[in-house]
Motif scaffolding. Structure first.
Motif, short mmCIF file in Angstrom:
data_model
loop_
_atom_site.label_atom_id
_atom_site.label_comp_id
_atom_site.label_asym_id
_atom_site.label_seq_id
_atom_site.Cartn_x
_atom_site.Cartn_y
_atom_site.Cartn_z
N GLY A 13 0.84 -1.11 0.22
CA GLY A 13 -0.09 0.15 0.06
C GLY A 13 0.65 1.64 0.35
N LYS A 14 2.27 0.84 -0.30
CA LYS A 14 3.31 2.25 -0.24
C LYS A 14 2.27 3.41 -1.14
CE LYS A 14 6.52 0.78 -2.13
NZ LYS A 14 6.33 -1.42 -2.28
N GLY A 15 2.16 3.53 -2.67
CA GLY A 15 1.20 3.86 -3.67
C GLY A 15 0.47 4.95 -3.27
N SER A 60 7.57 8.51 -7.19
CA SER A 60 7.69 7.29 -6.92
C SER A 60 8.31 6.29 -8.01
CB SER A 60 6.61 6.64 -7.27
OG SER A 60 6.54 5.59 -7.36
N THR A 61 9.88 6.06 -7.31
CA THR A 61 11.18 5.55 -8.03
C THR A 61 10.27 3.85 -9.38
OG1 THR A 61 11.49 4.03 -6.23
CG2 THR A 61 12.96 5.90 -7.03
N GLY A 62 8.95 3.37 -8.52
CA GLY A 62 8.76 2.91 -9.76
C GLY A 62 8.15 3.39 -10.79
N LEU A 90 10.33 4.73 -12.85
CA LEU A 90 10.94 3.57 -14.22
C LEU A 90 9.95 3.23 -15.12
CD1 LEU A 90 13.03 1.14 -11.70
CD2 LEU A 90 13.99 2.83 -12.87
N ARG A 91 8.90 3.20 -15.34
CA ARG A 91 8.17 2.77 -15.57
C ARG A 91 7.38 4.14 -16.25
NH1 ARG A 91 5.75 0.73 -11.56
NH2 ARG A 91 4.97 2.25 -10.33
N ALA A 92 7.99 5.41 -16.57
CA ALA A 92 7.94 6.61 -17.30
C ALA A 92 9.19 6.00 -19.30
CB ALA A 92 7.90 7.91 -16.81
N GLY A 106 10.59 -8.74 -12.12
CA GLY A 106 10.29 -8.86 -10.66
C GLY A 106 11.86 -8.53 -9.67
N ASN A 107 12.91 -8.44 -11.05
CA ASN A 107 14.16 -8.12 -10.41
C ASN A 107 14.54 -6.25 -9.56
OD1 ASN A 107 14.90 -10.81 -10.02
ND2 ASN A 107 15.45 -10.11 -12.31
N LEU A 108 15.49 -6.37 -9.28
CA LEU A 108 15.65 -4.45 -8.86
C LEU A 108 16.29 -3.65 -9.83
CD1 LEU A 108 16.29 -4.70 -5.37
CD2 LEU A 108 13.78 -4.24 -6.44
N VAL A 109 16.86 -2.81 -10.15
CA VAL A 109 17.27 -2.46 -11.27
C VAL A 109 18.01 -1.91 -9.95
CG1 VAL A 109 17.33 -0.19 -12.32
CG2 VAL A 109 15.20 -1.42 -12.17
N PRO A 110 19.69 -1.95 -10.71
CA PRO A 110 21.09 -1.86 -10.11
C PRO A 110 20.87 -0.83 -9.61
CG PRO A 110 20.80 -2.44 -12.47
CD PRO A 110 19.95 -1.76 -12.79
N ASP A 119 8.59 6.99 -2.20
CA ASP A 119 7.98 5.56 -2.23
C ASP A 119 8.21 4.78 -3.05
OD1 ASP A 119 6.31 3.87 -2.91
OD2 ASP A 119 4.92 5.62 -4.09
N GLY A 120 9.23 3.86 -2.50
CA GLY A 120 9.56 2.45 -3.01
C GLY A 120 11.55 2.82 -3.27
N TYR A 121 11.88 4.59 -2.14
CA TYR A 121 13.33 3.72 -2.78
C TYR A 121 14.00 4.52 -0.75
CZ TYR A 121 17.61 5.47 -3.56
OH TYR A 121 19.23 5.93 -4.14
N PRO A 122 14.50 4.11 -0.30
CA PRO A 122 15.25 3.28 -0.78
C PRO A 122 15.12 1.19 -0.68
CG PRO A 122 16.20 3.80 1.54
CD PRO A 122 15.26 4.74 1.19
N ARG A 123 15.77 1.08 -1.63
CA ARG A 123 14.78 -0.69 -1.50
C ARG A 123 16.39 -1.35 -1.47
NH1 ARG A 123 10.44 -0.06 -5.01
NH2 ARG A 123 9.25 -1.86 -4.59
N THR A 124 17.52 -1.36 -0.85
CA THR A 124 18.74 -1.91 -1.08
C THR A 124 19.25 -1.55 0.46
OG1 THR A 124 19.83 -1.05 -2.29
CG2 THR A 124 19.05 -2.84 -2.83
N ALA A 137 22.38 -0.20 0.84
CA ALA A 137 23.59 0.55 -0.39
C ALA A 137 22.45 1.81 -1.07
CB ALA A 137 23.75 -0.61 -1.27
N GLN A 138 21.61 1.33 -1.35
CA GLN A 138 20.60 2.75 -1.74
C GLN A 138 20.61 3.94 -0.42
OE1 GLN A 138 17.04 1.64 -3.70
NE2 GLN A 138 18.24 1.06 -4.96
N ALA A 139 20.54 3.18 0.76
CA ALA A 139 19.84 3.54 2.43
C ALA A 139 20.80 4.07 2.39
CB ALA A 139 19.07 2.71 3.54
N GLY A 185 -3.10 -3.94 -15.36
CA GLY A 185 -1.83 -4.01 -17.05
C GLY A 185 -0.42 -4.32 -16.30
N ARG A 186 0.30 -3.98 -15.30
CA ARG A 186 1.24 -4.22 -15.42
C ARG A 186 1.46 -5.55 -15.43
NH1 ARG A 186 3.22 -0.84 -9.59
NH2 ARG A 186 4.11 -2.83 -9.74
N ALA A 187 3.04 -5.93 -16.03
CA ALA A 187 3.74 -7.07 -16.45
C ALA A 187 4.13 -7.62 -15.42
CB ALA A 187 5.17 -7.04 -17.45
N HIS A 212 7.67 -13.93 -6.55
CA HIS A 212 9.59 -13.73 -6.80
C HIS A 212 10.03 -12.35 -6.43
CE1 HIS A 212 13.38 -13.77 -8.06
NE2 HIS A 212 13.46 -12.36 -8.70
N ARG A 213 8.46 -11.39 -6.60
CA ARG A 213 9.00 -10.07 -6.13
C ARG A 213 8.88 -9.71 -4.97
NH1 ARG A 213 4.37 -7.68 -8.62
NH2 ARG A 213 4.57 -5.21 -7.73
N ILE A 214 7.94 -10.94 -3.69
CA ILE A 214 8.48 -10.91 -2.57
C ILE A 214 9.81 -11.36 -1.95
CG2 ILE A 214 7.36 -11.72 -0.23
CD1 ILE A 214 4.71 -11.14 -2.07
#
Ligand code: ADP
Length: 194
Positions: A13-15, A31-33, A36-38, A57-61, A86-91, A93-95, A133-135, A144-146
Motif C-alpha cells: 500500500g505504499k503508493g 515513486s521510483t517505480g 522507471l515505468r515512465a 520482478g528484479n530490482l534495477v541496479p 515511495d519505493g526508495y531505498p530498496r537496498t 546500499a541505497q539507504a 496492466g503491469r507486466a 519473486h518480487r516478495i
C-alpha cells in the motif's frame, strides 16, 4: 523539512498511502517505480534494459538509481516542504547513499515501514493485476518480487532501526485505518517539529 521514506513489500500500500501523505502534508511524491515505468514508456534503450529487469520482478541496479535520486534532489524547488520517498531505498546500499545525499543538503528523513501479511500481499497484487496492466503483477512474478523484497529490501529496516528513525505501521487494515496510524507516527516523529 519533512522527508518520509515509506517502505514495505510489493502490495503493502505504499503508493496509495504516499498519495494520501503527500496531499495531507503538502509533500512532493517520488515513486521510483513510476519514474522507471515512465522511462520504459519512452521506448529508449535504457527503458528497454529497465523493462527486462522489472517485468521479471528484479530490482534495477543501485548505480542506475543513484542518478535518478541525485537529479531529483538537485531539482527540488526552493519552497519544497519535503518529499515522500515511495519505493526508495530498496537496498542497504541505497539507504546509505540516501543518508549521505540528504546530509549534503542538510536534510534527514524518517522511515515508516508498512508491515503486511504475505497472503494479503499476494491477494492485493493479484487483484491489482486485473486492472493495472503491469507486466509484474502476475503470480510467478509476484512471488519473486516478495522474495527479492525479503532478501534485498527488508534489511533496510535494521539500518533505520540502528539510526533511530524507524517506525513500523501495521498495514493489514483498511486504507483509512492505515492512514490514521501513519498520521499518528508522523505527528510523533516529525523531525521538523522536534
Ligand atoms: P511495487 O512496490 O509494487 O513492487 P513499484 O512501482 O514501487 O512497485 O516498483 C516496481 C519495480 O520497479 C520494482 O519491482 C523494481 O524492479 C523497480 N524499482 C522501483 N524502485 C526501485 C529501487 N529503488 N531500486 C531498484 N529497483 C526499483
Amino acid at each position: 523539512m519533512l522527508n518520509i521514506i515509506l517502505s514495505g513489500a510489493p502490495g503493502s500500500g505504499k503508493g496509495t498511502q504516499s498519495s494520501f501523505i503527500a496531499q495531507k502534508y503538502g509533500l512532493q511524491h517520488l515513486s521510483t517505480g513510476d519514474v522507471l515505468r515512465a522511462e520504459i514508456a519512452t521506448g529508449s534503450e535504457l527503458g528497454k534494459q529497465i523493462d527486462a529487469l522489472i517485468s521479471k520482478g528484479n530490482l534495477v541496479p543501485d548505480e542506475m538509481m543513484y542518478g535518478v535520486i541525485e537529479n531529483y534532489i538537485a531539482g527540488l524547488p526552493q519552497d519544497c516542504k519535503g518529499t515522500i520517498f515511495d519505493g526508495y531505498p530498496r537496498t542497504v546500499a541505497q539507504a546509505e547513499s540516501l543518508t549521505q545525499l540528504l546530509k549534503k543538503y542538510n536534510m534527514d528523513a524518517i522511515m515508516i515501514d508498512l508491515l503486511v501479511d504475505e497472503q494479503l500481499l499476494i491477494q492485493r497484487l493479484i487483484e491489482r493485476g486485473k486492472v493495472s496492466g503491469r507486466a509484474d503483477d502476475n503470480l510467478n512474478t509476484i512471488r519473486h518480487r516478495i522474495a527479492v523484497y525479503h532478501q534485498q529490501t527488508e534489511p533496510i529496516a535494521h539500518y533505520y532501526l540502528h539510526h533511530g528513525n524507524y517506525f513500523a505501521v501495521n498495514g493489514n487494515h483498511t486504507m483509512a485505518d492505515v492512514f490514521l496510524q501513519i498520521m499518528r507516527v508522523i505527528e510523533l516523529a516529525r523531525p521538523d517539529k522536534r
